[in-house]
Design an enzyme around this catalytic site. Sequence first.
Site, PDB file in Angstrom:
ATOM      1  N   GLU A 117      -2.738  13.714   0.114  1.00 62.88           N
ATOM      2  CA  GLU A 117      -1.853  13.311   1.214  1.00 62.88           C
ATOM      3  C   GLU A 117      -1.586  14.491   2.159  1.00 62.88           C
ATOM      4  O   GLU A 117      -0.433  14.851   2.426  1.00 62.88           O
ATOM      5  CB  GLU A 117      -0.557  12.728   0.666  1.00 62.88           C
ATOM      6  CG  GLU A 117      -0.811  11.483  -0.167  1.00 62.88           C
ATOM      7  CD  GLU A 117       0.444  10.752  -0.620  1.00 62.88           C
ATOM      8  OE1 GLU A 117       1.464  11.404  -0.859  1.00 62.88           O
ATOM      9  OE2 GLU A 117       0.373   9.515  -0.729  1.00 62.88           O
TER      10      GLU A 117
ATOM     11  N   ASP B 102       0.022   3.686  -7.101  1.00 61.25           N
ATOM     12  CA  ASP B 102       1.214   4.477  -6.823  1.00 61.25           C
ATOM     13  C   ASP B 102       2.483   3.751  -7.249  1.00 61.25           C
ATOM     14  O   ASP B 102       3.224   3.276  -6.387  1.00 61.25           O
ATOM     15  CB  ASP B 102       1.266   4.792  -5.312  1.00 61.25           C
ATOM     16  CG  ASP B 102       2.252   5.891  -4.987  1.00 61.25           C
ATOM     17  OD1 ASP B 102       2.771   6.523  -5.913  1.00 61.25           O
ATOM     18  OD2 ASP B 102       2.497   6.121  -3.786  1.00 61.25           O
TER      19      ASP B 102
ATOM     20  N   GLU C 180      11.123   3.719  -6.055  1.00 63.17           N
ATOM     21  CA  GLU C 180      10.538   3.642  -4.712  1.00 63.17           C
ATOM     22  C   GLU C 180      10.038   2.239  -4.381  1.00 63.17           C
ATOM     23  O   GLU C 180      10.321   1.705  -3.315  1.00 63.17           O
ATOM     24  CB  GLU C 180       9.396   4.664  -4.610  1.00 63.17           C
ATOM     25  CG  GLU C 180       8.708   4.637  -3.251  1.00 63.17           C
ATOM     26  CD  GLU C 180       7.629   5.705  -3.117  1.00 63.17           C
ATOM     27  OE1 GLU C 180       7.403   6.479  -4.062  1.00 63.17           O
ATOM     28  OE2 GLU C 180       7.009   5.751  -2.033  1.00 63.17           O
TER      29      GLU C 180
HETATM   30  C1  GCU Z   1       4.021   8.450  -3.105  1.00 62.16           C
HETATM   31  C2  GCU Z   1       5.279   8.689  -2.326  1.00 62.16           C
HETATM   32  C3  GCU Z   1       5.260  10.013  -1.640  1.00 62.16           C
HETATM   33  C4  GCU Z   1       4.916  11.119  -2.654  1.00 62.16           C
HETATM   34  C5  GCU Z   1       3.613  10.791  -3.347  1.00 62.16           C
HETATM   35  C6  GCU Z   1       3.272  11.735  -4.476  1.00 62.16           C
HETATM   36  O1  GCU Z   1       2.957   8.229  -2.231  1.00 62.16           O
HETATM   37  O2  GCU Z   1       5.457   7.648  -1.384  1.00 62.16           O
HETATM   38  O3  GCU Z   1       6.516  10.224  -1.074  1.00 62.16           O
HETATM   39  O4  GCU Z   1       4.830  12.349  -2.038  1.00 62.16           O
HETATM   40  O5  GCU Z   1       3.722   9.521  -3.933  1.00 62.16           O
HETATM   41  O6  GCU Z   1       3.389  11.316  -5.626  1.00 62.16           O
HETATM   42  O7  GCU Z   1       2.861  12.850  -4.254  1.00 62.16           O
END
Ligand code: GCU
Length: 682
Positions: A289, A368, A396
């Site tokens: 990400e 996720d 979440e």
């Molecule tokens: C999910 C979450 C993010 C987090 C990511 C992770 O995608 O929405 O906020 O950073 O997981 O586990 O790194």
Amino acid sequence: QQTGYQAWLEYHPIALNQVEQYAGYSGIVCTEKEEAIQTAVQELSRGISKMLGKELAVSENGEDRVVIALGTFGGGNALVDRVFDEGARSAVKPEGFAIKTDQASGSLVIGASSASGVLYGVFHLLRLISTHQSVNQLDVIENPVNMLRMINQWDNIDGSIERGYAGKSIFFENNRITTDLTRVRDYARLLASSGLNAISINNVNVHHWETKFLTGEYLPDVARVAGVFRSYGIKLFLSVNYASPLEIGGLSTADPLDPAVREWWRVKAAEVYAAIPDFGGFLVKADSENRPGPFTYDRDHADGSNMLAEALKPYGGIVIWRCFVYNCKQDWRDRATDRARAAYDHFKPLDGRFMDNVILQVKNGPMDFQVREPVSPLIGAMETTNQMIEFQITQEYTGQQRHLCYLVPQWKEVLDFETYVKGDGSSIKRIVDGSLYGNRFSGFAAVSNIGNDTNWTGHLLAQANLYGYARLAWNPELSAEEIAEEWIRMALGGDEKMVSVVMGMLMDSWSIYEAYTSPLGVGWMVNPDHHYGPNVDGYEYSKWGTYHFADCHGIGVDRTKATGTGYAAQYKGMNYDTYESVENCPDELLLFFHHVPYTHVLHSGQTVIQHIYNTHFEGVERAEQLVAKWASLEGSVGELVHKHVADRLAEQAAHAQEWRDMINTYFFRKSGIADALGRKIY
Ligand code: GCU
């Protein structure tokens, strides 16, 4: 009155008619000065004083009285040494404990081989008393099943919490580490009392200021926090920015094979250990990400993690490297790329290349933390690599602590899942406890659900998830009901009707949430970014790779080997056959593995479309029943607590209607098939 602040350490006073069996103790006997043992003594005094209304004096000798004695084997406490024979001592592992009622004197004796074992023993005894169990004939030996029992904070230095639903950070405010650590200490109590032994205090997405935690600007403050946790037997870890050598080191690269980069991390590790001698290690989100990682330099995850592991090795530190790695820039037209496959595809080929102080941390499912996902096929797929599982306690995707969703039943399903990676008997819990492959390091991690709300978790009943996670990490054989009952009695009290009503509510809640949100293994039908509330196509054309592919004919993702993305082939033995076949695939995961017409008939006998309608109508009714059940408890729990939970449940029931109507309308319009029962669809 601080509603819920004490959580499961409320220590409700024991009624006079029940107090008798605990009433005879005249003191606490302890001879050792070690910090965690002193903590144990304080906790014992405090718990006894609150429950029994009696102050127990602490002394070094108690052979002639009825006492509660505690200490390490051979640590100088005569009672401990007399009561536990060689057999008991050798059965108690490093963090385990033994508790025995000494029949000769009537005293209760807690023995362990380490200070933290003594502390866990004390909390166990307090749990027995606060759940009104008999202590007259105790002969208990307990050892934690998992070595690492960790909590991950996703807290940022500005006080915000990524995916936090219970207020602001208790660790940070205004770009500093909190000066008053009282609340951090109270958190440490909660964690240690339920068996956890490790914490990472900052978000895995490590931004500008948090990158500096490794510098003199922040390290002394981090060390203060570590000191608080140390007194409760908990090791502190930091999430680190992979690009630290660039961002705070003045280097021009973070290439893991560059000698200057390796040297930079070695020096850094030395500085960190000079400040915190028992520092746990680094938690790393890399090449995930948009976070930096070794890919920039054409290196892989083994190169990246080993470099850090080498720096930490002289001090016994470990690197926890997350496997949440996937392409987050997918094009929805690209049907070959499948996010579910990504972790396995990235990491499985690297098996055998990681140093023995690297642990891979793998999310419980391949996507996720959705309401329903299959179990990650990466867990157990790497025979010679340390692995731990990652759960998400913060809700979440499961109602953000506005909806009730007790997650322990979901985690139990994951832990009990048979992977067949080494034939029968290869359940997830045996992989993550390290026994299947004999790993050096292994265990549990989970994203915390706490913030500075008075009751810690926003929704008071969400405390059961934090407590339950910790108890499962200690012993995955505990049932979801046992854990719920412990939490209810300790946090809310022992009224029998209340215990059974709340237990029923908790045990139904995941299934209720699933019913009105996500049918048959479809995930992601939520509003993008904040992830709260229904939005069927919210992620459908996005780059995050999270599709359900609903059109006018059908819905679901073909992940078979025969005609789809091939994800099903990442499973071993029978699991592959089960998931690959549309006939055998369990209903609750059907749309995760297969694209089917709305008229497809499920094992339940219903069509897919009718299942969607039915579960959404029933889900709302069941959410309304939660409101009614809780209403029946007025007077059985404190007034403030009652009102707080009633408000959340009312909001949940209303929001469940929104979910029902959005989902039903969407699929009615897509499919053109009416509800067989003629209910109102907008
Ligand atoms: C999910 C979450 C993010 C987090 C990511 C992770 O995608 O929405 O906020 O950073 O997981 O586990 O790194």
